[in-house]
Design a protein around this motif. Structure first.
Motif, mmCIF file in Angstrom:
data_model
loop_
_atom_site.group_PDB
_atom_site.id
_atom_site.type_symbol
_atom_site.label_atom_id
_atom_site.label_comp_id
_atom_site.label_asym_id
_atom_site.label_seq_id
_atom_site.Cartn_x
_atom_site.Cartn_y
_atom_site.Cartn_z
ATOM 1 N N PHE A 163 14.441 40.412 -29.453
ATOM 2 C CA PHE A 163 14.470 40.483 -30.914
ATOM 3 C C PHE A 163 15.215 41.742 -31.345
ATOM 4 C CE2 PHE A 163 12.752 39.709 -35.162
ATOM 5 C CZ PHE A 163 12.726 38.312 -35.151
ATOM 6 N N LEU A 164 16.073 41.591 -32.379
ATOM 7 C CA LEU A 164 16.928 42.685 -32.820
ATOM 8 C C LEU A 164 16.624 43.080 -34.256
ATOM 9 C CD1 LEU A 164 20.422 41.563 -31.426
ATOM 10 C CD2 LEU A 164 18.739 43.061 -30.342
ATOM 11 N N SER A 165 16.941 44.319 -34.572
ATOM 12 C CA SER A 165 16.965 44.824 -35.952
ATOM 13 C C SER A 165 18.365 45.328 -36.220
ATOM 14 C CB SER A 165 15.951 45.954 -36.153
ATOM 15 O OG SER A 165 14.625 45.476 -36.035
ATOM 16 N N GLY A 166 18.809 45.201 -37.463
ATOM 17 C CA GLY A 166 20.163 45.627 -37.761
ATOM 18 C C GLY A 166 20.393 45.842 -39.241
ATOM 19 N N CYS A 167 21.672 45.804 -39.604
ATOM 20 C CA CYS A 167 22.060 46.137 -40.975
ATOM 21 C C CYS A 167 21.416 45.215 -41.999
ATOM 22 C CB CYS A 167 23.583 46.070 -41.106
ATOM 23 S SG CYS A 167 24.471 47.208 -40.029
#
Length: 420
Positions: A277-281
């Protein structure tokens, strides 16, 4: 009785001369032989004719009025049945159902889950990669994507059901299903492409207009009051190096592994990483690059919940359930297929037949001639056959058994003259 018949056949002579007094023994024998040959050939000829005529087939056209679907299924493939309706709408005989990815029926797009992972006003106080700051927004996006995919499928099905099958002739069941399967395959290809194109357009509009997230995942905004009110906003960096390419100003698709972070004394440490799982802009961009592997693992879910202020419990998805998308597939890959695991189609030939409603059907029937036809055929030929055999056989027998004529040459006479 048998002896009488045998004796009669031995003496039977159908080629006997009218003037029996002038018949010699040789001619009588020829006539008897010719009679026997004639009868044998005649019998064999009749047998051959009977066999040949019985093998000859005839093709006839058969017309069936108001046929039923059961009758049609048993008739030959050259069956011609004009439909009463030239155009038949798909929705009258086809049902098509989509089985969506199990995430769209799970607790992870429910209000209960979204509220459980929502941090309230503290959302903007976490580190930019912290799940507690962006997770709720990401799963709201995921719930919206499920709803949008279902809406697109319903709209697509509505258009598909309104499509018409145009054919003047009734189609057999196998041909009908093959034809409809081609249309279904085209539909299954078109709908995901349309949905993906719409989603790509939305992402391009967001980035092109430089829309920013209210969760401080795009810009780092600082308010400094040094006698004058000053607001400083800088695009956030993602990644391990502070190079320009890792700034949100260049690409909204960059991000970091999502998890639970702890900030202490201006130092950030990772407490728990959420696998895949990713977090980003932006919530939507980082979500599409993420996988759902943690949410197939009950231990991973329980570990995540232990860092959240909730007492709710949630059941992991079933990884053993048959799926086109393994747990390590990105959500973007699932979106590319409009989140549909399987298309279930049902084509009712009975309903199609009722819509076609043929009044009559015509087909060819091949059958052998009956005994009456064979008898008439033999009778029509018997006169010519008996005439030909009656003339030719005696001549042939006489030619074969021509009597040998012995010519006796006389010896020259010797005359003796004696003179006295």
């Amino acid at each position: 009785m048998v002896c009488c018949i045998i004796s009669y056949l031995r003496t039977l002579n159908i080629f006997q001369s009218n003037n029996t007094d002038n018949e010699d023994q040789h001619e009588i024998e020829n006539n008897l032989i010719a009679t026997r040959v004639y009868l044998i050939v005649l019998i064999l000829t009749f047998i051959s004719l009977t066999f040949s005529l019985s093998l000859i087939t005839q093709t006839t056209k058969v017309t069936l009025r108001y046929p039923t679907v059961e009758q049609v299924k048993t008739l030959p493939l050259d069956l011609q049945c004009p439909c009463s309706r030239l155009s038949i709408i798909y929705g009258t005989f086809i049902t098509l159902e989509a089985r969506f990815h199990q995430i769209c029926s799970s607790d992870f797009i429910s209000e209960r889950w979204i509220k459980a992972i929502y941090s309230g006003r503290n959302s903007t106080h976490f580190y930019q990669g912290d799940f507690r700051g962006i997770g709720s927004a990401q799963f709201q996006v995921l719930a919206s994507l499920c709803q949008l995919s279902q809406n697109n499928v319903e709209d697509g099905l509505s258009s598909f059901y309104d499509t018409s099958l145009i054919n003047s002739q009734m189609l057999f069941e196998d041909l009908l299903k093959a034809t409809i399967q081609v249309s279904i395959q085209q539909f299954n290809t078109t709908v995901p492409v349309t949905f993906k194109s719409q989603l790509d357009l939305i992402n391009k509009l967001i980035f092109g207009n430089q829309l920013i997230s209210g969760l401080r995942t795009t810009l780092d905004v600082e308010y400094i009051n040094n006698g004058e009110s000053n607001i400083f906003a800088n695009y956030l960096f993602y990644g391990n190096s502070n190079i320009t390419e890792n700034k949100c100003v260049t690409d909204y698709n960059i991000g970091v592994l999502s998890g639970i972070y702890n900030i202490s004394n201006n130092e950030t440490t990772i407490l728990f990483h959420i696998p895949g799982f990713l977090s980003g802009c932006m919530p939507i961009n980082s979500l599409l690059q993420s996988t759902l592997e943690c949410f197939y693992n009950q231990t991973c879910i329980d570990k995540l919940l232990s860092y959240l202020s909730t007492n709710e419990t949630f059941q992991a998805m079933n990884e053993t359930k048959q799926t086109l998308f393994p747990s390590k597939f990105t959500i973007q890959s699932i979106i590319n297929d409009i989140m549909v695991e399987e298309w279930i189609s049902n084509i009712s030939y009975e309903k199609y037949f009722n819509q076609c409603a043929p009044i009559s059907c015509t087909y060819s029937q091949i059958q052998r001639h009956d005994s009456i036809y064979i008898l008439i055929g033999i009778i029509s030929l018997v006169g010519g056959i008996t005439l030909i055999l009656g003339i030719s056989i005696p001549i042939i027998i006489q030619f074969i058994r021509k009597p040998k004529i012995k010519e006796i040459k006389s010896k020259p006479k010797i005359s003796c003259k004696i003179e006295l």
